[in-house]
Write an enzyme that holds these catalytic residues in place. Structure first.
Site, PDB file in Angstrom:
ATOM      1  N   ILE A 280       1.016  -1.068  -0.210  1.00  0.00           N
ATOM      2  CA  ILE A 280      -0.049   0.124   0.050  1.00  0.00           C
ATOM      3  C   ILE A 280       1.077   1.110  -0.105  1.00  0.00           C
ATOM      4  CG2 ILE A 280      -1.948   1.302   1.286  1.00  0.00           C
ATOM      5  CD1 ILE A 280      -2.765  -1.323   2.350  1.00  0.00           C
ATOM      6  N   ASP A 296      -6.164   0.113  10.363  1.00  0.00           N
ATOM      7  CA  ASP A 296      -6.740  -1.258  10.239  1.00  0.00           C
ATOM      8  C   ASP A 296      -7.801  -1.343   9.450  1.00  0.00           C
ATOM      9  OD1 ASP A 296      -4.781  -1.659  12.174  1.00  0.00           O
ATOM     10  OD2 ASP A 296      -6.152  -1.833  13.840  1.00  0.00           O
ATOM     11  N   GLU A 323       1.845  -3.405   6.099  1.00  0.00           N
ATOM     12  CA  GLU A 323       0.958  -3.130   4.821  1.00  0.00           C
ATOM     13  C   GLU A 323       1.196  -3.859   3.367  1.00  0.00           C
ATOM     14  OE1 GLU A 323       4.458  -0.271   4.584  1.00  0.00           O
ATOM     15  OE2 GLU A 323       3.332  -1.245   6.239  1.00  0.00           O
ATOM     16  N   ARG A 343      -6.700  -6.125 -12.354  1.00  0.00           N
ATOM     17  CA  ARG A 343      -7.762  -6.384 -11.659  1.00  0.00           C
ATOM     18  C   ARG A 343      -7.665  -5.648 -10.124  1.00  0.00           C
ATOM     19  NH1 ARG A 343      -8.011 -11.545 -13.799  1.00  0.00           N
ATOM     20  NH2 ARG A 343      -7.597 -12.568 -11.723  1.00  0.00           N
TER      21      ARG A 343
END
Length: 426
Positions: A280, A296, A323, A343
């Site tokens: 992330i 979270d 992450e 995707r």
């Protein structure tokens, strides 16, 4: 016993356990359970009873046909008549056996087909007994005793059905024997007395056999209930130990095991194996801006998007740490990995999670891809992980929110080596 210490029974199993204990505490022989337990007993025992009856019926037909040798030796002059009677009995038994085989799921048939077989055989014996000029007429009545033994012991009859079969057999025997003029009173009384005594003794044996069978079933069922509860508890603990508590994805332990297994399977099947490493973007800034509870929740939503994007029955999405996520794709080449990457990017974009610390002001991810052919490489599964991580760092250097593929087939000497040289493709 250890199984009896399992306390986490479902409400249904607790009710079943109470019924089992209630029936086990009954004194004397058991011939019937409470209704739910009785139904389960019949269903559990049906397959074995059905199989026993088919075998017993087939053997019985062969025995009846084999008695033709007696006709050939002792009453050759009656051979045609005896053959006709035996053929009728065999034909009736074969028809009943055919019905039984065709309707193998009907739990009511085995017992009543057995009663029918005893009745048909008894009628056949009676017709042979009444045949004029029968030279062994004084011995023929004892055949009914053989039928009593077969019906009450050899056939898989419940005691109630055995009582019916024994009564039918005795009634048919009396019907044919008592009015027979060719037998003396003693020759009539003796076989009937022996038949009655044999029927009672074999019914007692049937009674005890069924009682023991039912008690054994209760003990088996009780242990099965607790064994299943114990196994369910083990599965639950095993799932917990293999699942990341926050995201409900596979944890690092399961990921490592799955990667090794997938590598071995791909090696044996000569198939490609792909891996995606996902991070992330600017997640520390997200936590600093929105707080750890929001972080979270963000991880949970990203994990759900990853899981929804994969092949649920083949791929393994896992939380790799913090992450960072990883996906193992068995039997997937570079094109399949890139398609999944697209995707995932689309799924994250659809989440539209605000991210003030990101240049795009929306949450995004960076993805690194590596593909190996385990059957044609000297590397091991760890090298695939290192290469995917190297591609992930390349995606971060390229500005994040993108995918990079590590095309270098050279072994990566160091995990997370940002300086490693790799051929990269957008």
């Amino acid at each position: 016993m250890m199984l009896r210490r399992v306390k986490s029974l479902s409400s249904e199993d607790q009710l079943l356990d109470e019924q089992i204990e209630l029936n086990l505490k009954k004194r004397g022989a058991l011939l019937r359970f409470t209704r739910p337990l009785e139904r389960r007993f019949v269903e559990e025992m049906h397959r074995s009873r059905h199989r026993q009856l088919v075998w017993a019926g087939a053997i019985g037909i062969l025995v009846i046909a084999g008695f033709a040798f007696i006709d050939l030796i002792y009453r050759e002059e009656l051979l045609a008549r005896m053959t006709l009677i035996r053929s009728g009995v065999v034909l009736a038994l074969l028809s009943a056996l055919t019905v039984l085989i065709m309707r193998d799921l009907d739990t009511r048939l085995p017992g009543w087909i057995s009663v029918f077989g005893v009745a048909v055989s008894a009628v056949g014996t009676g017709l042979m007994l009444k045949s004029p000029g029968n030279p062994i007429v004084e011995f023929e009545p004892y055949t009914f005793i053989l039928l009593a033994i077969v019906g009450n012991i050899a056939l898989p009859l419940r005691t109630s059905q055995a009582v019916v079969a024994a009564s039918v057999n005795f009634a048919i025997a009396a019907f044919f024997i008592l009015p027979l003029p060719t037998l003396l009173p003693m020759e009539k009384t003796s076989p009937l007395v022996f038949l009655g005594v044999t029927s009672l003794l074999t019914l007692l044996a049937s009674y005890r056999i069924e009682s023991v069978e039912r008690k054994v079933f209760l003990l088996y069922l009780r242990e099965k209930v607790y064994a299943e509860a114990l196994y369910a508890k083990y599965r639950s603990l095993n799932d917990i130990s293999n699942t990341d508590a926050l995201t409900a994805l596979a944890n690092r332990r399961l990921f490592d095991d799955f990667l090794k297994q997938s590598w071995t399977a791909a090696q044996e099947a000569d198939q490609p194996l792909a891996m995606l490493m996902i991070d992330i973007d600017h997640f520390k800034g997200y936590n600093d801006t929105y707080g750890h509870p929001a972080g979270d929740e963000c991880l949970k939503r990203v994990a759900a998007a990853l899981k929804a994007s994969t092949r649920s029955d083949e791929d393994l999405p896992a939380r790799f740490g913090g992450e960072e996520f990883a996906l193992v794709l068995p039997n997937s080449d570079e094109d399949a990995a890139l398609a999944l990457s697209d995707r995932i990017h689309d799924a994250i974009a659809e989440l539209a999670i605000p991210h003030a610390s990101s240049p795009s002001k929306r949450l995004s991810v960076s993805i690194g891809i590596a593909v190996e052919h385990p059957a044609t490489t000297q590397h091991d599964s760890r090298n695939l992980l290192i290469r995917a991580d190297r591609a992930l760092y390349a995606a971060k250097r390229a500005g994040r929110n993108c995918t990079r593929v590590d095309l270098s087939m050279d072994p990566a000497p160091e995990f997370g080596d940002n300086a490693a040289t790799a051929a990269l493709r957008n």
